[in-house]
Write an enzyme that holds these catalytic residues in place. Structure first.
Site, mmCIF file in Angstrom:
data_model
loop_
_atom_site.group_PDB
_atom_site.id
_atom_site.type_symbol
_atom_site.label_atom_id
_atom_site.label_comp_id
_atom_site.label_asym_id
_atom_site.label_seq_id
_atom_site.Cartn_x
_atom_site.Cartn_y
_atom_site.Cartn_z
ATOM 1 N N TRP A 59 -10.677 -7.846 11.371
ATOM 2 C CA TRP A 59 -9.768 -7.658 10.135
ATOM 3 C C TRP A 59 -8.471 -7.543 10.289
ATOM 4 O O TRP A 59 -7.446 -8.239 9.848
ATOM 5 C CB TRP A 59 -10.274 -6.333 9.564
ATOM 6 N N ARG A 106 -15.277 -2.841 5.549
ATOM 7 C CA ARG A 106 -14.778 -4.186 5.005
ATOM 8 C C ARG A 106 -15.732 -5.013 4.406
ATOM 9 O O ARG A 106 -17.090 -4.673 5.137
ATOM 10 C CB ARG A 106 -13.986 -5.101 6.090
ATOM 11 N N ASN A 124 0.719 -1.438 0.152
ATOM 12 C CA ASN A 124 0.182 -0.030 -0.014
ATOM 13 C C ASN A 124 0.826 1.259 0.040
ATOM 14 O O ASN A 124 0.489 2.343 -0.151
ATOM 15 C CB ASN A 124 -0.985 0.014 1.270
ATOM 16 N N GLU A 149 -2.310 -0.287 -7.995
ATOM 17 C CA GLU A 149 -4.074 -0.619 -7.528
ATOM 18 C C GLU A 149 -4.578 0.908 -7.522
ATOM 19 O O GLU A 149 -5.424 1.170 -8.125
ATOM 20 C CB GLU A 149 -4.182 -1.109 -6.261
ATOM 21 N N HIS A 161 -1.685 2.016 9.518
ATOM 22 C CA HIS A 161 -2.504 2.127 8.539
ATOM 23 C C HIS A 161 -3.345 3.442 8.748
ATOM 24 O O HIS A 161 -2.498 4.501 8.734
ATOM 25 C CB HIS A 161 -3.693 0.864 8.670
ATOM 26 N N ASP A 179 -7.327 -11.517 -4.511
ATOM 27 C CA ASP A 179 -7.460 -10.566 -3.819
ATOM 28 C C ASP A 179 -7.610 -11.091 -2.470
ATOM 29 O O ASP A 179 -6.868 -10.727 -1.425
ATOM 30 C CB ASP A 179 -8.436 -9.404 -4.156
ATOM 31 N N SER A 214 2.335 -2.057 5.191
ATOM 32 C CA SER A 214 3.542 -3.214 5.285
ATOM 33 C C SER A 214 4.794 -2.616 4.973
ATOM 34 O O SER A 214 5.817 -2.901 5.715
ATOM 35 C CB SER A 214 3.226 -4.353 4.596
HETATM 36 O O1 SFD Z 1 -5.204 -3.551 2.393
HETATM 37 C C1 SFD Z 1 4.938 -9.888 19.901
HETATM 38 N N1 SFD Z 1 -1.922 -4.396 6.068
HETATM 39 C C2 SFD Z 1 -1.593 -4.033 4.905
HETATM 40 N N2 SFD Z 1 -0.381 -3.565 3.996
HETATM 41 C C3 SFD Z 1 -0.385 -3.270 3.007
HETATM 42 O O2 SFD Z 1 0.827 -2.771 2.605
HETATM 43 N N3 SFD Z 1 -0.780 -3.756 2.013
HETATM 44 C C4 SFD Z 1 -2.144 -4.398 2.204
HETATM 45 O O3 SFD Z 1 -2.780 -4.886 1.290
HETATM 46 C C5 SFD Z 1 -2.801 -4.407 3.631
HETATM 47 N N4 SFD Z 1 -4.038 -4.723 3.914
HETATM 48 C C6 SFD Z 1 -3.840 -5.450 5.232
HETATM 49 C C7 SFD Z 1 -3.045 -5.337 6.064
HETATM 50 C C8 SFD Z 1 -3.212 -5.984 7.420
HETATM 51 C C9 SFD Z 1 -3.940 -6.858 7.405
HETATM 52 C C10 SFD Z 1 -4.141 -7.674 8.671
HETATM 53 C C11 SFD Z 1 -5.060 -7.052 6.386
HETATM 54 C C12 SFD Z 1 -4.997 -6.676 5.160
HETATM 55 C C13 SFD Z 1 -5.946 -8.495 6.455
HETATM 56 C C14 SFD Z 1 -1.219 -3.650 6.994
HETATM 57 C C15 SFD Z 1 0.147 -4.108 7.229
HETATM 58 O O4 SFD Z 1 0.270 -5.522 7.391
HETATM 59 C C16 SFD Z 1 0.638 -3.654 8.629
HETATM 60 O O5 SFD Z 1 0.737 -2.134 8.439
HETATM 61 C C17 SFD Z 1 2.128 -3.892 9.091
HETATM 62 O O6 SFD Z 1 2.177 -5.219 9.236
HETATM 63 C C18 SFD Z 1 2.361 -3.207 10.373
HETATM 64 O O7 SFD Z 1 3.967 -3.780 10.708
HETATM 65 P P1 SFD Z 1 4.293 -4.010 12.306
HETATM 66 O O8 SFD Z 1 5.737 -4.778 12.323
HETATM 67 O O9 SFD Z 1 4.000 -2.762 12.937
HETATM 68 O O10 SFD Z 1 3.255 -5.295 12.869
HETATM 69 P P2 SFD Z 1 3.164 -6.806 12.455
HETATM 70 O O11 SFD Z 1 3.594 -7.019 10.914
HETATM 71 O O12 SFD Z 1 1.755 -6.992 12.624
HETATM 72 O O13 SFD Z 1 4.092 -7.373 13.656
HETATM 73 C C19 SFD Z 1 3.921 -7.476 14.734
HETATM 74 C C20 SFD Z 1 4.920 -8.479 15.695
HETATM 75 O O14 SFD Z 1 4.951 -8.450 16.820
HETATM 76 C C21 SFD Z 1 4.814 -9.707 17.667
HETATM 77 N N5 SFD Z 1 4.329 -9.554 18.857
HETATM 78 N N6 SFD Z 1 6.088 -10.324 20.026
HETATM 79 C C22 SFD Z 1 6.611 -10.645 21.363
HETATM 80 N N7 SFD Z 1 5.838 -10.391 22.479
HETATM 81 C C23 SFD Z 1 4.577 -9.849 22.497
HETATM 82 N N8 SFD Z 1 3.939 -9.366 23.378
HETATM 83 C C24 SFD Z 1 4.079 -9.613 21.005
HETATM 84 N N9 SFD Z 1 2.930 -8.808 20.589
HETATM 85 C C25 SFD Z 1 3.182 -8.917 19.204
HETATM 86 C C26 SFD Z 1 3.850 -10.481 16.595
HETATM 87 O O15 SFD Z 1 4.044 -11.853 16.606
HETATM 88 C C27 SFD Z 1 4.422 -9.963 15.099
HETATM 89 O O16 SFD Z 1 5.612 -10.476 14.991
HETATM 90 S S1 SFD Z 1 -5.074 -3.690 3.505
HETATM 91 O O17 SFD Z 1 -6.662 -4.331 3.876
HETATM 92 O O18 SFD Z 1 -4.971 -2.301 4.321
HETATM 93 P P1 AMP Z 2 -7.939 -0.989 2.164
HETATM 94 O O1 AMP Z 2 -8.348 -2.188 1.382
HETATM 95 O O2 AMP Z 2 -9.213 -0.468 2.441
HETATM 96 O O3 AMP Z 2 -7.370 -1.021 3.123
HETATM 97 O O4 AMP Z 2 -7.256 0.221 1.155
HETATM 98 C C1 AMP Z 2 -6.134 -0.377 0.576
HETATM 99 C C2 AMP Z 2 -5.533 1.216 0.382
HETATM 100 O O5 AMP Z 2 -6.307 1.733 -0.648
HETATM 101 C C3 AMP Z 2 -5.171 1.871 1.492
HETATM 102 O O6 AMP Z 2 -4.062 2.875 1.279
HETATM 103 C C4 AMP Z 2 -6.685 2.874 1.538
HETATM 104 O O7 AMP Z 2 -6.383 4.279 1.975
HETATM 105 C C5 AMP Z 2 -6.888 3.036 -0.087
HETATM 106 N N1 AMP Z 2 -8.310 3.197 -0.530
HETATM 107 C C6 AMP Z 2 -9.359 2.394 -0.049
HETATM 108 N N2 AMP Z 2 -10.360 2.795 -0.641
HETATM 109 C C7 AMP Z 2 -10.224 4.150 -0.927
HETATM 110 C C8 AMP Z 2 -11.204 4.929 -1.587
HETATM 111 N N3 AMP Z 2 -12.314 4.701 -1.759
HETATM 112 N N4 AMP Z 2 -10.520 5.888 -2.052
HETATM 113 C C9 AMP Z 2 -9.124 6.227 -2.023
HETATM 114 N N5 AMP Z 2 -8.303 5.512 -1.332
HETATM 115 C C10 AMP Z 2 -8.936 4.090 -0.966
#
Ligand code: SFD
Ligand code: AMP
Length: 645
Positions: A219, A250, A62, A126, A390, A353, A441
């Site tokens: 989510w 979602r 993203n 995207e 996010h 997806d 990510s």
């Molecule tokens: O579209 C301990 N995210 C998306 N990012 C993208 O770039 N593209 C996408 O398509 C994304 N989408 C999405 C995303 C997340 C999820 C769940 C879905 C869809 C379904 C967001 C990213 O994944 C997110 O921003 C990053 O992963 C954040 O990174 P970070 O490092 O802050 O968090 P992490 O990866 O979740 O890792 C956490 C770690 O901590 C560990 N942990 N370890 C020891 N002791 C404890 N007490 C702990 N508590 C946690 C975990 O095990 C893990 O290793 S979309 O929908 O947005």
């Molecule tokens: P999401 O699946 O909602 O996490 O969206 C993935 C990426 O697209 C994130 O960067 C969001 O901010 C962006 N996004 C999702 N929906 C929209 C929308 N309707 N307009 C603009 N950006 C969007």
């Protein structure tokens, strides 16, 4: 009560977590540690191949700025993030990540991540900032590079399935962390010269929509339970944006992401009557200051317009998948063969997806005979989550990089080391650091690298081993293991293990926390709305919950982890309630509404609302910090054309 062995690990840099930020940190730290003769240890509660938010994989990256193509600039990204967060963002932090994120993406590709390419060999976007990937194995690929970096250079150690409970301190300096194995009877004491917390955000603080047979489905990953927030709060670090929870829209019940549908397939969302809330309710945007005029429309405002329809009884809301796919394929309709081929391609992209990142959504579609090319699919606003990476912003208040500060920002935003919290030797990245949203990510990986490099610099310049007070370590060990002792002593007081006058099981404890937050702090049941009396009632009930946390009971190691996860969630809840109460306005309708202060108040509240809990006295302090700019601001009139997709 079984006997627990104590394992002491001494290292220079301690990386907490094994997710995107921690894996980025490992790669960068290995390089700089080797140069300086230092050691690094990484600790994850799970196995890093599939831990954290990216466990199931992702279907998009993203954040990709694409600086080498010249289409975007770092400032464009900063403008986008500031607008999306209704003006509240640390430009220095966002810019630092934006200028480094592309290199993380190029590394992912080098390590084997398939990024979609068009016929000309260019990345398939995207949206403006998002790239499509075949990301089922995204986390495995990123974890492999982190493991290789630490283990093949000989500088690192990796501890998997060790749950970190909290910080160890040497006065005002972070001296490491304490935790326990979730598989063996071992307590771990990690002593370090610098510690980087990257343990993700917090899920299940609020009551989820999924209950009964769907319980646990969310989510964001349910295993991210607020450990980062607890760790930094307990160390005495200042926190920021604790009110800025994220509510994603979602696909209903299995939480499939909407980004690909809105951006790649250009789908509309309509209500049960066929009305399009983004069109019919456009005038509502005018009430939200300059932020109602920017493009893209901020995520919370997009949510809000849909929520207004639901409140008006116009739900369910549908993603018009069939219409979007038809529109794309119509361009091929004069050639039946090409049309059939395109439809097949679109259908497989639609399923992939979800199969790449939210497999249960694909299962739900299959189970309910939903064919996206034939029928619309319900979408809904999810329960609130705490994530700094996010479109939320909660996390620790960290120092920015020195070179991006202006004369005006340096005093407030820089204190020696990029990504260091206000506690000496304690760094944060990813969901753990606040006010730098939209890193996702890739940006979390890049921020982990920034923080690790900076932490190694801190160690080189402060190369003394912190001292630990053994009496304090012993007391913490006893406190951590207490739920097991409580359970063992009292289990015969009732015939049902889950109901006992002397202890509360973590599951019941979590239900109570979620009910408080849901009803009084603006959860789903309260239509994301709250007010001062409700928040004060939440505080009263949270205080009782905190008292009862001393009586948590655990039948085994797994439940011991559940106990501490829920204590961590409770601290995240406390910080949230206090900050929502502090900010007397509604700035993010669609994330939460304060019915007693229902409008934006730019004059008083165009600030960061920060908080801190004094590690010694337990007293909370609320602090306003200024929003300063590192880039010249576009004039309001220029906003729209400058930022349009
Ligand atoms: O579209 C301990 N995210 C998306 N990012 C993208 O770039 N593209 C996408 O398509 C994304 N989408 C999405 C995303 C997340 C999820 C769940 C879905 C869809 C379904 C967001 C990213 O994944 C997110 O921003 C990053 O992963 C954040 O990174 P970070 O490092 O802050 O968090 P992490 O990866 O979740 O890792 C956490 C770690 O901590 C560990 N942990 N370890 C020891 N002791 C404890 N007490 C702990 N508590 C946690 C975990 O095990 C893990 O290793 S979309 O929908 O947005
Ligand atoms: P999401 O699946 O909602 O996490 O969206 C993935 C990426 O697209 C994130 O960067 C969001 O901010 C962006 N996004 C999702 N929906 C929209 C929308 N309707 N307009 C603009 N950006 C969007």
């Amino acid at each position: 009560m079984p006997k627990f062995e104590t394992v002491v690990v001494e290292t220079d840099l301690l990386i907490l977590g094994g997710g995107m930020a921690a894996c980025g940190a490992a790669v960068e730290a290995a390089h700089w540690a080797k140069k300086n003769g230092l050691k690094v240890a990484l600790v994850d509660k799970a196995a890093i191949d599939r831990s954290g938010a990216v466990a199931m994989g992702l279907s998009a990256i993203n954040q990709y700025v694409g600086l080498r193509d010249g289409a975007n600039s770092v400032q464009n990204y900063v403008d986008y993030v500031r607008n999306d967060l209704m003006g509240v963002t640390r430009e220095d932090l966002v810019a630092d990540i934006a200028r480094h994120v592309d290199s993380s993406v190029h590394l992912f590709e080098k390590w084997g991540l398939p990024i979609w390419k068009d016929e000309a060999g260019k990345y398939v976007h995207e949206g403006r900032w998002q790239l499509m990937i075949n990301g089922e194995s995204y986390k495995v690929i990123v974890a492999e590079a982190a493991k290789n970096a630490l283990l093949q250079t000989g500088v690192g150690q990796i501890f998997e399935r060790v749950f970190i409970v909290g910080p160890l301190m040497d006065g005002d300096r972070c001296a490491g962390a304490i935790g326990f194995s979730v598989r063996e009877n071992k307590v771990y004491i990690f002593k370090s010269k610098a510690t980087l917390t990257a343990m993700g955000g917090a899920v299940h603080v609020f009551k989820p929509r999924s209950s009964g047979e769907g319980m646990g489905r969310a989510w964001y990953p349910p295993w991210n339970s607020g450990s980062s927030a607890y760790f930094t709060l307990k160390a005495g670090a200042e926190m920021t944006c604790q009110e800025v929870r994220f509510i994603p829209v979602r696909f209903k019940d299995a939480y499939g992401p909407v980004g690909a549908w809105f951006l790649l397939f250009k789908s509309r969302a309509t209500n049960a009557m066929g009305g399009e809330y983004m069109v019919e309710r456009k005038s509502e945007l005018g009430k939200w200051g300059p932020y109602g005029r920017v493009k893209p429309i901020p995520a919370n405002l997009r949510n809000y317009l849909g929520m207004l329809d639901v409140l008006d009884g116009k739900g369910p809301i549908y993603m018009r998948t069939e219409e979007a796919l038809k529109k794309i394929s119509d361009a091929y309709k004069d050639d039946p063969k090409a049309y059939a081929k395109k439809m097949k391609e679109l259908e497989s992209e639609a399923w992939e997806d979800f199969l790449d990142m939210t497999i249960s959504q694909a299962l739900l579609w299959a189970a309910t005979n939903l064919e996206p090319e034939k029928r619309s699919s319900e979408i809904a606003a999810a329960e609130p989550y705490f994530i700094g990476s996010h479109s939320g912003a909660s996390g620790a208040w960290v120092s920015g990089p020195e070179d991006l500060q202006t004369g005006e920002t340096k005093k407030d935003y820089f204190w020696g080391y990029a990504n260091m919290t206000t506690v000496k030797g304690l760094f944060a990245a990813g969901d753990a650091s606040g006010a730098s949203s939209h890193k996702f990510s890739s940006g979390s990986h890049a921020e982990g690298r920034i923080a690790a490099k900076s932490a190694i610099k801190f160690i080189v310049e402060n190369n003394t081993a912190p001292k630990l007070d053994q009496a304090r370590v012993d007391a913490l060990t006893a406190e951590i293991l207490k739920p097991m002792e409580t359970f063992e002593k009292n289990q015969s007081a009732s015939t049902d293990e889950d109901v006992n006058p002397e202890y509360i099981k973590p599951r019941m404890f979590m239900f109570r926390l979620q009910k408080i937050m849901d009803e009084y702090a603006g959860g789903v049941t309260a239509q994301f709305t709250t007010n001062k009396p409700s928040l004060e009632r939440a505080q009263e009930l949270l205080a009782f919950l905190a008292e009862d946390s001393a009586k948590l009971g655990a039948a085994n190691l797994h439940e011991l982890m559940r106990c501490w996860e829920n204590v961590h969630r409770m601290w995240q809840a406390e910080a949230h309630v206090r900050t929502v109460l502090f900010r007397e306005e509604t700035r993010w309708p669609g994330y939460y509404m304060r019915s007693d202060t229902p409008t934006l108040d730019e004059e008083k509240w165009h600030v960061f609302a920060n908080c801190r809990c004094d590690a010694k006295t337990g007293k909370w302090e609320m602090i306003k910090r200024p929003i300063l700019h590192v880039f010249a601001q576009p004039k309001p009139k220029e906003l729209e054309p400058a930022l349009a997709h």
